[in-house]
Design a protein around this motif. Structure first.
Motif, PDB file in Angstrom:
ATOM      1  N   GLY A   9     -78.836  42.521 -53.798  1.00  0.00           N
ATOM      2  CA  GLY A   9     -78.306  42.066 -52.809  1.00  0.00           C
ATOM      3  C   GLY A   9     -78.319  41.022 -51.552  1.00  0.00           C
ATOM      4  O   GLY A   9     -78.268  41.651 -50.464  1.00  0.00           O
ATOM      5  N   ALA A  10     -79.550  40.801 -51.542  1.00  0.00           N
ATOM      6  CA  ALA A  10     -80.622  40.759 -50.262  1.00  0.00           C
ATOM      7  C   ALA A  10     -80.382  39.735 -50.393  1.00  0.00           C
ATOM      8  O   ALA A  10     -79.804  38.404 -50.881  1.00  0.00           O
ATOM      9  CB  ALA A  10     -81.626  40.630 -50.619  1.00  0.00           C
ATOM     10  N   LYS A  11     -79.739  38.887 -48.858  1.00  0.00           N
ATOM     11  CA  LYS A  11     -79.114  37.239 -48.813  1.00  0.00           C
ATOM     12  C   LYS A  11     -79.902  36.390 -48.018  1.00  0.00           C
ATOM     13  O   LYS A  11     -81.630  36.831 -47.417  1.00  0.00           O
ATOM     14  CB  LYS A  11     -78.205  38.457 -47.185  1.00  0.00           C
ATOM     15  N   TYR A  12     -79.914  35.049 -48.167  1.00  0.00           N
ATOM     16  CA  TYR A  12     -80.925  34.713 -48.023  1.00  0.00           C
ATOM     17  C   TYR A  12     -80.365  33.471 -48.228  1.00  0.00           C
ATOM     18  O   TYR A  12     -79.890  32.986 -48.296  1.00  0.00           O
ATOM     19  CB  TYR A  12     -81.746  33.934 -49.360  1.00  0.00           C
ATOM     20  N   GLU A  13     -80.433  32.812 -46.296  1.00  0.00           N
ATOM     21  CA  GLU A  13     -80.138  31.451 -45.797  1.00  0.00           C
ATOM     22  C   GLU A  13     -80.836  30.070 -45.406  1.00  0.00           C
ATOM     23  O   GLU A  13     -81.723  30.608 -44.327  1.00  0.00           O
ATOM     24  CB  GLU A  13     -79.290  32.303 -44.616  1.00  0.00           C
ATOM     25  N   LEU A  14     -79.996  29.302 -46.422  1.00  0.00           N
ATOM     26  CA  LEU A  14     -81.176  27.592 -46.200  1.00  0.00           C
ATOM     27  C   LEU A  14     -80.095  26.791 -45.112  1.00  0.00           C
ATOM     28  O   LEU A  14     -79.377  26.677 -45.064  1.00  0.00           O
ATOM     29  CB  LEU A  14     -81.052  27.386 -47.315  1.00  0.00           C
ATOM     30  N   PRO A  15     -81.279  26.779 -44.051  1.00  0.00           N
ATOM     31  CA  PRO A  15     -80.761  25.895 -43.033  1.00  0.00           C
ATOM     32  C   PRO A  15     -80.572  23.909 -43.920  1.00  0.00           C
ATOM     33  O   PRO A  15     -81.599  23.989 -44.565  1.00  0.00           O
ATOM     34  CB  PRO A  15     -82.067  25.512 -41.774  1.00  0.00           C
TER      35      PRO A  15
END
Length: 121
Positions: free
Chosen positions: A101-107
């Motif tokens: 459930g960890a979130k990973y945001e990529l630009p």
């Protein structure tokens, strides 16, 4: 038996959703940087992001997999994402989650080139 049926239905209902999310990678939409940049500047931005990304949380192994996927063609990226158990929320990989459930945001700049990239010579 109704509890067992409900549990079985819940599992069966949730599994395809994960598979569905992991099977829809798409090329990121065109984007424009605030000002024209060179390939060297874009590379520096990307390097800085990947160097600091693990400090935002999540697992280093997932960040490493996302980096390789971001630098690969769509078919290989799909294989990497599926193998690492990454759940893709946005088809362009700008928002992903790991199995915990960890979130990973990529630009977008780590996923594609801007429309105003300065190509030299």
């Amino acid at each position: 038996m109704s509890v067992r049926s409900a549990v079985a239905m819940g599992c069966a209902g949730s599994t395809p959703k994960v598979d569905e999310n992991s099977k829809k990678l798409k090329k990121p939409k065109a984007w424009k940087h605030t000002q024209p940049i060179t390939p060297a500047q874009l590379k520096q931005m990307r390097d800085e992001f990947w160097d600091t990304a693990p400090h935002y949380g999540g697992q280093k192994e997932i960040w490493d997999a996302l980096k390789v996927a971001a630098e690969s063609d769509l078919a290989l990226a799909q294989t990497i994402v599926d193998s690492a158990g990454i759940i893709v929320s946005n088809p362009d990989m700008t928002l992903c989650y790991d199995e915990r459930g960890a979130k990973y945001e990529l630009p977008k700049y780590v996923l594609s080139e801007p429309t105003n990239l300065i190509r030299q010579g």
